[in-house]
Design an enzyme around this catalytic site. Sequence first.
Site, PDB file in Angstrom:
ATOM      1  NE  ARG A   1      32.035  -3.323  -5.698  1.00 44.80           N
ATOM      2  CZ  ARG A   1      30.816  -3.785  -5.477  1.00 44.80           C
ATOM      3  NH1 ARG A   1      30.351  -4.789  -6.214  1.00 44.80           N
ATOM      4  NH2 ARG A   1      30.025  -3.280  -4.554  1.00 44.80           N
TER       5      ARG A   1
ATOM      6  CG  MET B   1      14.163  -8.854 -29.285  1.00 49.36           C
ATOM      7  SD  MET B   1      14.440  -7.785 -30.707  1.00 49.36           S
ATOM      8  CE  MET B   1      15.935  -8.463 -31.396  1.00 49.36           C
TER       9      MET B   1
ATOM     10  CE  LYS C   1      23.542  -2.692  -5.261  1.00 50.46           C
ATOM     11  NZ  LYS C   1      24.758  -2.858  -4.475  1.00 50.46           N
TER      12      LYS C   1
ATOM     13  CE1 TYR D   1      13.546 -16.055 -35.842  1.00 49.10           C
ATOM     14  CE2 TYR D   1      13.419 -15.425 -33.538  1.00 49.10           C
ATOM     15  CZ  TYR D   1      13.221 -15.130 -34.881  1.00 49.10           C
ATOM     16  OH  TYR D   1      12.705 -13.919 -35.237  1.00 49.10           O
TER      17      TYR D   1
END
Length: 381
Positions: free
Chosen positions: A136, A322, A38, A274
């Site tokens: 869960r 980013m 997964k 930044y």
Amino acid sequence: MNKKLLHWVEIDSSALIHNIHQFRRLIGRKRKLLATVKANAYGHGILDVSKIALRAGTDWLGVHSLEEGLMLRKEGLSCPILVIGYVALEDLREAVLQDLRLTVYNFETIDRLAQICLELRKKVSLHVKIETGTYRQGIREENVLSFIKKVQESSELVIEGIFSHFANIEDTTDHPYARFQLENFKRIVQSLEENKINVPVKHTACTAAAILFPETYYDMVRVGIGMYGLWPSKETYLSCLLQQREPLHLRPVLSWKARIAQIKKVPQGAFIGYGCTYRTTRETVLAVLPIGYYDGYDRSLSNSSYVLVKGKRAPLRGRIAMDFIMVDITDIPGVELEDEVVLIGQDGDEVITADSLASLVGTINYEIVTRINPRIPRIVI
Ligand SMILES: *Cc1c(COP(=O)(O)O)cnc(C)c1O
């Protein structure tokens, strides 16, 4: 067009195979080994990892979503695939058509599957998720028998497995809660036997359970993080030592690399990035790397981690942007444009592990690797 890669993830297939063999040795030949793939195989690349894992002797694959299961089928993988997560009622037909094994715990799902399988004249194998204390997914003990009886009303619905998942096995060296959950599971297994309900594939073990508690193995073991060469936690490693077991020898499978996009001198007293969070204390040589938080390099590593350049540590300067980070290479001679830089992995004597980044971020190695953006190429070596 074959573009030069500016950053990529390297997957060491021999390490992956080695780790799988370690778990195989641990659990023996008779039990099934399910590779948990997964979350894009924990960030390692689901398709390549799945193929390698199967070649290395894994019996089953475990995915979270229907989408992942369908993708593997489309790519021609015909092995047993268990969907561990929830599948929407309207998508169940697709799952049945593609022979995916399903995790079930809702009566609504059973009703819908019964209709679908009757229409299609097709069987589906189900794994009933049992609530033993994680709260869960799962059905509670008092409803297990009625749920299974409901499933048995349709001859197309095959109860192949029951399983459960531990809540507190990685976070501690003291395991009464795991034992409590195992006792709950045992009791449910016993009541199924008493009711002459035969379920061939019972499973409870994740990596930490596989390492620490052979009594959790039953018929199949679901290994995730350990297969990727990472320990579930320090506590698991310590528990292993406390039990006087020889710790498994696990080799990290993933490295993460980038190429330098610019090298430049900046004066003493310059503010980097930044927010002007870093100010140089000397004339500094900076390397600009084309990687940022969009790629999954956590922004909270700003000013606190380092990368490896020519086998030496180059500290991050300023905030992670980013798509860019800046690192200090003043003390590393001979660095050139487009040289390789290591974000996770080994370079000479130095190594940066997912664990070390996790402790800087305040998270777990699982999150560091699973959040590496899936669009970044994974290169199998
Ligand atoms: C993710 C997952 C696993 C694998 O856990 P690891 O700690 O990575 O070995 C096993 N079982 C279930 C139900 C899971 O969701």
